[in-house]
Write an enzyme that holds these catalytic residues in place. Structure first.
Site, PDB file in Angstrom:
ATOM      1  N   ASP A 198       0.854  -1.185   0.000  1.00 11.34           N
ATOM      2  CA  ASP A 198       0.000   0.000   0.000  1.00 11.34           C
ATOM      3  C   ASP A 198       0.886   1.229   0.000  1.00 11.34           C
ATOM      4  O   ASP A 198       1.550   1.525   1.001  1.00 11.34           O
ATOM      5  CB  ASP A 198      -0.921  -0.001   1.229  1.00 11.34           C
ATOM      6  N   GLY A 215       1.339   4.968   0.230  1.00  6.20           N
ATOM      7  CA  GLY A 215       0.722   6.222   0.628  1.00  6.20           C
ATOM      8  C   GLY A 215       1.682   7.377   0.414  1.00  6.20           C
ATOM      9  O   GLY A 215       2.830   7.192  -0.004  1.00  6.20           O
ATOM     10  N   ASP A 246     -10.064   6.415   7.586  1.00  7.23           N
ATOM     11  CA  ASP A 246      -8.666   6.041   7.386  1.00  7.23           C
ATOM     12  C   ASP A 246      -7.820   7.271   7.685  1.00  7.23           C
ATOM     13  O   ASP A 246      -7.801   8.242   6.921  1.00  7.23           O
ATOM     14  CB  ASP A 246      -8.437   5.562   5.949  1.00  7.23           C
ATOM     15  N   GLY A 273      -9.867   7.166  -5.107  1.00  7.81           N
ATOM     16  CA  GLY A 273      -8.593   6.650  -4.608  1.00  7.81           C
ATOM     17  C   GLY A 273      -8.663   5.160  -4.330  1.00  7.81           C
ATOM     18  O   GLY A 273      -9.620   4.678  -3.722  1.00  7.81           O
ATOM     19  N   ASP A 328      -7.055   3.405  -2.272  1.00  6.61           N
ATOM     20  CA  ASP A 328      -7.038   3.066  -0.849  1.00  6.61           C
ATOM     21  C   ASP A 328      -8.440   3.033  -0.264  1.00  6.61           C
ATOM     22  O   ASP A 328      -8.764   2.172   0.562  1.00  6.61           O
ATOM     23  CB  ASP A 328      -6.154   4.059  -0.076  1.00  6.61           C
TER      24      ASP A 328
END
Length: 258
Positions: free
Chosen positions: A6, A8, A129, A107, A109
């Protein structure tokens, strides 16, 4: 076992997943200047240090909110494992209806978080989140993604505060003892922690009122553990929510990874 990544804006989270379980996690600072060779060296070193043989991976999957790094990270993952990586992007199978204006702009995520939340918790859902940004995603009682909110994250807010003022210092985000700070540092900590917690509580109330029913509230993200104790609503914390979502999406698309 697969390698889930992931990416970010601040960190890249690595997760080794097997049968839906998180075997280990690690964090690497996001660096847009690193090459695929440099990332591969870091990833391989971390895995081997933790007792994992990268060659035993059956595949991998990447979720990213840093598009310029996508190709680099996909190549790095393939170099480390010798397997093709999937990318969470438009067209990948998620099982999550996206009832928003432009699904392609959503997005990845938020999609992955919602996929996992829908699989493990009762709908309707509100998913917070808390990372570089604070994102809020709403899944309705039928399991469809309805939209949500995007706010500045706690650290972004603090960096803006200190960079735009002459007398406010950079601070650590230790839990404040009281809401009414008696000095500048304590006042800033109170504003950061209690202010964000109040934001979370207030958004839960507004979203529940808008959808006209109660909803399960899930929190994840690096800042979540700092904020959750100060929230007044009942919220379930799941540190591995996104990694679980990546596993579920990989399973849906595993034929495309071979």
């Amino acid at each position: 076992m697969i390698l889930a990544m992931d990416a970010g804006n601040s960190n890249i989270v690595l997760g080794c997943m097997e049968n839906g379980k998180v075997l280990l996690t690690a964090r690497v600072a996001t660096d847009r200047l690193k090459t695929e060779d440099e990332y591969a060296a870091v990833f391989s070193s971390i895995l081997r240090m933790r007792g994992v043989d990268p060659s035993q991976m059956e595949g991998g999957i990447l979720s990213s909110v840093v598009p310029p790094l996508n190709s680099t990270l996909l190549q790095a993952g393939q170099m480390v494992t010798g397997k093709r990586f999937l990318l969470v992007e438009p067209g990948i199978k998620t099982g999550l209806p996206l009832l928003v204006d432009n699904p392609a702009a959503l997005g990845s995520d938020r999609i992955v978080d919602a996929v996992a939340a829908k699989a493990f918790y009762p709908c309707p859902l509100i998913v917070f989140d808390l990372g570089t940004c604070t994102t809020v995603s709403v899944v309705d009682r039928d399991g469809a993604f309805r939209g949500g909110l995007i706010c500045a994250g706690v650290r972004i807010s603090q960096e803006a505060l200190t960079s735009q003022t002459s007398q406010l210092p950079a601070i650590s985000l230790d839990p404040p003892k009281r809401a009414i700070g008696r000095n500048t540092v304590d006042s800033m900590r109170s504003g950061a922690i209690f202010g964000t917690a109040a934001q979370v509580d207030g958004l839960i109330d507004r979203i529940r009122a808008e959808i006209g029913e109660d909803a399960t509230v899930i929190m994840t993200g690096g800042m979540g553990k700092r904020i959750l104790p100060s929230c007044r609503h009942r919220i379930q914390y799941d540190s591995d929510l996104l990694l679980k979502g990546l596993w579920l999406i990989y399973e849906r698309n595993r034929r495309d990874a071979s």
